[in-house]
Write a protein that holds these residues in place. Structure first.
Motif, PDB file in Angstrom:
ATOM      1  N   VAL A  65       0.829  -1.212   0.000  1.00 28.09           N
ATOM      2  CA  VAL A  65       0.000   0.000   0.000  1.00 28.09           C
ATOM      3  C   VAL A  65       0.859   1.256   0.000  1.00 28.09           C
ATOM      4  O   VAL A  65       0.617   2.191  -0.764  1.00 28.09           O
ATOM      5  CB  VAL A  65      -0.960  -0.017   1.213  1.00 28.09           C
ATOM      6  N   ARG A  66       1.891   1.286   0.832  1.00 24.43           N
ATOM      7  CA  ARG A  66       2.710   2.490   0.967  1.00 24.43           C
ATOM      8  C   ARG A  66       3.800   2.614  -0.087  1.00 24.43           C
ATOM      9  O   ARG A  66       4.322   3.703  -0.309  1.00 24.43           O
ATOM     10  CB  ARG A  66       3.354   2.530   2.346  1.00 24.43           C
ATOM     11  N   GLY A  67       4.196   1.502  -0.702  1.00 22.48           N
ATOM     12  CA  GLY A  67       5.247   1.558  -1.712  1.00 22.48           C
ATOM     13  C   GLY A  67       6.637   1.669  -1.127  1.00 22.48           C
ATOM     14  O   GLY A  67       7.564   2.093  -1.807  1.00 22.48           O
ATOM     15  N   GLU A  68       6.796   1.295   0.136  1.00 21.18           N
ATOM     16  CA  GLU A  68       8.116   1.307   0.775  1.00 21.18           C
ATOM     17  C   GLU A  68       8.197   0.132   1.738  1.00 21.18           C
ATOM     18  O   GLU A  68       7.190  -0.300   2.297  1.00 21.18           O
ATOM     19  CB  GLU A  68       8.367   2.615   1.506  1.00 21.18           C
ATOM     20  N   ILE A  69       9.415  -0.371   1.897  1.00 15.99           N
ATOM     21  CA  ILE A  69       9.617  -1.536   2.753  1.00 15.99           C
ATOM     22  C   ILE A  69      10.957  -1.389   3.458  1.00 15.99           C
ATOM     23  O   ILE A  69      11.942  -0.978   2.849  1.00 15.99           O
ATOM     24  CB  ILE A  69       9.553  -2.839   1.922  1.00 15.99           C
ATOM     25  N   CYS A  71      14.453  -2.633   5.082  1.00 13.17           N
ATOM     26  CA  CYS A  71      15.370  -3.696   4.689  1.00 13.17           C
ATOM     27  C   CYS A  71      15.240  -4.873   5.650  1.00 13.17           C
ATOM     28  O   CYS A  71      15.086  -4.692   6.858  1.00 13.17           O
ATOM     29  CB  CYS A  71      16.799  -3.176   4.686  1.00 13.17           C
ATOM     30  N   VAL A  72      15.308  -6.088   5.120  1.00 10.08           N
ATOM     31  CA  VAL A  72      15.115  -7.285   5.914  1.00 10.08           C
ATOM     32  C   VAL A  72      16.440  -7.798   6.484  1.00 10.08           C
ATOM     33  O   VAL A  72      16.480  -8.395   7.537  1.00 10.08           O
ATOM     34  CB  VAL A  72      14.419  -8.376   5.068  1.00 10.08           C
ATOM     35  N   GLY A  73      17.546  -7.554   5.822  1.00 12.40           N
ATOM     36  CA  GLY A  73      18.831  -8.117   6.228  1.00 12.40           C
ATOM     37  C   GLY A  73      19.519  -7.372   7.347  1.00 12.40           C
ATOM     38  O   GLY A  73      19.093  -6.300   7.786  1.00 12.40           O
ATOM     39  N   LYS A  74      20.637  -7.964   7.829  1.00  8.26           N
ATOM     40  CA  LYS A  74      21.407  -7.339   8.904  1.00  8.26           C
ATOM     41  C   LYS A  74      22.321  -6.237   8.380  1.00  8.26           C
ATOM     42  O   LYS A  74      22.613  -5.293   9.083  1.00  8.26           O
ATOM     43  CB  LYS A  74      22.272  -8.396   9.617  1.00  8.26           C
ATOM     44  N   GLY A  75      22.782  -6.351   7.158  1.00 10.16           N
ATOM     45  CA  GLY A  75      23.748  -5.401   6.616  1.00 10.16           C
ATOM     46  C   GLY A  75      23.162  -4.040   6.293  1.00 10.16           C
ATOM     47  O   GLY A  75      23.904  -3.085   6.101  1.00 10.16           O
ATOM     48  N   CYS A  76      21.869  -3.919   6.229  1.00 12.93           N
ATOM     49  CA  CYS A  76      21.245  -2.652   5.847  1.00 12.93           C
ATOM     50  C   CYS A  76      20.162  -2.254   6.845  1.00 12.93           C
ATOM     51  O   CYS A  76      19.128  -1.724   6.457  1.00 12.93           O
ATOM     52  CB  CYS A  76      20.681  -2.752   4.443  1.00 12.93           C
ATOM     53  N   GLY A  78      17.768  -0.457   9.223  1.00 16.62           N
ATOM     54  CA  GLY A  78      17.321   0.922   9.292  1.00 16.62           C
ATOM     55  C   GLY A  78      17.093   1.560   7.928  1.00 16.62           C
ATOM     56  O   GLY A  78      16.569   2.663   7.853  1.00 16.62           O
ATOM     57  N   GLN A  79      17.469   0.912   6.866  1.00 16.03           N
ATOM     58  CA  GLN A  79      17.295   1.463   5.532  1.00 16.03           C
ATOM     59  C   GLN A  79      15.902   1.121   5.021  1.00 16.03           C
ATOM     60  O   GLN A  79      15.396   0.032   5.249  1.00 16.03           O
ATOM     61  CB  GLN A  79      18.355   0.902   4.593  1.00 16.03           C
ATOM     62  N   VAL A  80      15.296   2.060   4.315  1.00 18.21           N
ATOM     63  CA  VAL A  80      13.959   1.856   3.751  1.00 18.21           C
ATOM     64  C   VAL A  80      14.064   1.942   2.238  1.00 18.21           C
ATOM     65  O   VAL A  80      14.612   2.893   1.694  1.00 18.21           O
ATOM     66  CB  VAL A  80      12.966   2.922   4.281  1.00 18.21           C
ATOM     67  N   TYR A  81      13.545   0.913   1.567  1.00 18.34           N
ATOM     68  CA  TYR A  81      13.535   0.897   0.107  1.00 18.34           C
ATOM     69  C   TYR A  81      12.166   1.334  -0.379  1.00 18.34           C
ATOM     70  O   TYR A  81      11.145   0.841   0.079  1.00 18.34           O
ATOM     71  CB  TYR A  81      13.827  -0.506  -0.429  1.00 18.34           C
ATOM     72  N   THR A  82      12.158   2.271  -1.308  1.00 22.82           N
ATOM     73  CA  THR A  82      10.897   2.721  -1.889  1.00 22.82           C
ATOM     74  C   THR A  82      10.774   2.149  -3.294  1.00 22.82           C
ATOM     75  O   THR A  82      11.778   1.848  -3.947  1.00 22.82           O
ATOM     76  CB  THR A  82      10.829   4.255  -1.960  1.00 22.82           C
ATOM     77  N   GLU A  89      15.459  -3.692  -5.096  1.00 25.27           N
ATOM     78  CA  GLU A  89      15.572  -4.057  -3.686  1.00 25.27           C
ATOM     79  C   GLU A  89      14.206  -4.149  -3.024  1.00 25.27           C
ATOM     80  O   GLU A  89      13.978  -4.991  -2.158  1.00 25.27           O
ATOM     81  CB  GLU A  89      16.451  -3.050  -2.933  1.00 25.27           C
ATOM     82  N   TYR A  90      13.291  -3.273  -3.436  1.00 26.20           N
ATOM     83  CA  TYR A  90      11.932  -3.298  -2.903  1.00 26.20           C
ATOM     84  C   TYR A  90      11.268  -4.641  -3.203  1.00 26.20           C
ATOM     85  O   TYR A  90      10.739  -5.304  -2.305  1.00 26.20           O
ATOM     86  CB  TYR A  90      11.123  -2.147  -3.513  1.00 26.20           C
ATOM     87  N   TRP A  91      11.311  -5.064  -4.476  1.00 22.76           N
ATOM     88  CA  TRP A  91      10.645  -6.309  -4.848  1.00 22.76           C
ATOM     89  C   TRP A  91      11.361  -7.524  -4.280  1.00 22.76           C
ATOM     90  O   TRP A  91      10.718  -8.526  -3.946  1.00 22.76           O
ATOM     91  CB  TRP A  91      10.523  -6.429  -6.362  1.00 22.76           C
ATOM     92  N   ALA A  92      12.680  -7.456  -4.129  1.00 26.42           N
ATOM     93  CA  ALA A  92      13.419  -8.580  -3.534  1.00 26.42           C
ATOM     94  C   ALA A  92      13.018  -8.765  -2.075  1.00 26.42           C
ATOM     95  O   ALA A  92      12.785  -9.894  -1.622  1.00 26.42           O
ATOM     96  CB  ALA A  92      14.924  -8.338  -3.647  1.00 26.42           C
ATOM     97  N   ASN A  93      12.924  -7.681  -1.311  1.00 26.27           N
ATOM     98  CA  ASN A  93      12.516  -7.780   0.091  1.00 26.27           C
ATOM     99  C   ASN A  93      11.060  -8.205   0.211  1.00 26.27           C
ATOM    100  O   ASN A  93      10.711  -9.000   1.087  1.00 26.27           O
ATOM    101  CB  ASN A  93      12.742  -6.452   0.811  1.00 26.27           C
ATOM    102  N   LEU A  94      10.209  -7.691  -0.664  1.00 19.69           N
ATOM    103  CA  LEU A  94       8.801  -8.083  -0.636  1.00 19.69           C
ATOM    104  C   LEU A  94       8.640  -9.563  -0.989  1.00 19.69           C
ATOM    105  O   LEU A  94       7.846 -10.268  -0.368  1.00 19.69           O
ATOM    106  CB  LEU A  94       7.989  -7.213  -1.589  1.00 19.69           C
ATOM    107  N   PHE A  95       9.421 -10.036  -1.967  1.00 22.42           N
ATOM    108  CA  PHE A  95       9.372 -11.447  -2.333  1.00 22.42           C
ATOM    109  C   PHE A  95       9.828 -12.316  -1.154  1.00 22.42           C
ATOM    110  O   PHE A  95       9.224 -13.355  -0.879  1.00 22.42           O
ATOM    111  CB  PHE A  95      10.260 -11.701  -3.552  1.00 22.42           C
TER     112      PHE A  95
END
Length: 118
Positions: A65-69, A71-76, A78-82, A89-95
């Motif tokens: 809905v928001r178009g942002e996610i 980051c799921v990993g440890k290396g990033c 606090g980072q937000v992908y739009t 990166e957005y679609w990879a984390n969503l997948f």
């Protein structure tokens, strides 16, 4: 190329998870040793898997809905992908989140089918 291997391994893992669940469902009430067939998760694990699945499903819907996610990993952390700036990166984390929801949901489905056999 690394992305291809990532998605291929995710599909292979999903297929192995599906086959493991189907093997459990194919067994009767008792296994080869005469013990009752156990589900993938126990009662406490079922509740925990249900809670994590609901949280991840909500996060997935929120990201769609928001178009942002985040980051799921440890290396990033606090980072937000739009979707507009970092579509890959957005679609990879969503997948990845959708894959976790499907895997945990399937584990709960198999467990419930075993618990409530008629």
């Amino acid at each position: 190329m690394r992305t291809f291997f990532y998605y291929a391994l995710m599909l292979l893992l999903g297929y192995a998870w599906y086959r493991a669940g189907q093997n459990l469902l194919r067994k009767g009430y008792r296994d080869e040793k005469g013990e009752l067939t156990q589900g993938i998760v126990g009662p406490v694990g079922f509740l925990m898997a249900g809670g994590v699945t609901c949280y991840l499903f909500f996060a997935m819907l929120r990201a769609l809905v928001r178009g942002e996610i985040p980051c799921v990993g440890k290396g990033c952390a606090g980072q937000v992908y739009t979707l507009a700036a970092h579509a890959g990166e957005y679609w990879a984390n969503l997948f990845f989140i959708a894959w976790c929801v499907l895997g945990l949901g399937y584990a709960m489905y198999v467990t419930l089918k075993i618990w409530f056999r008629a």
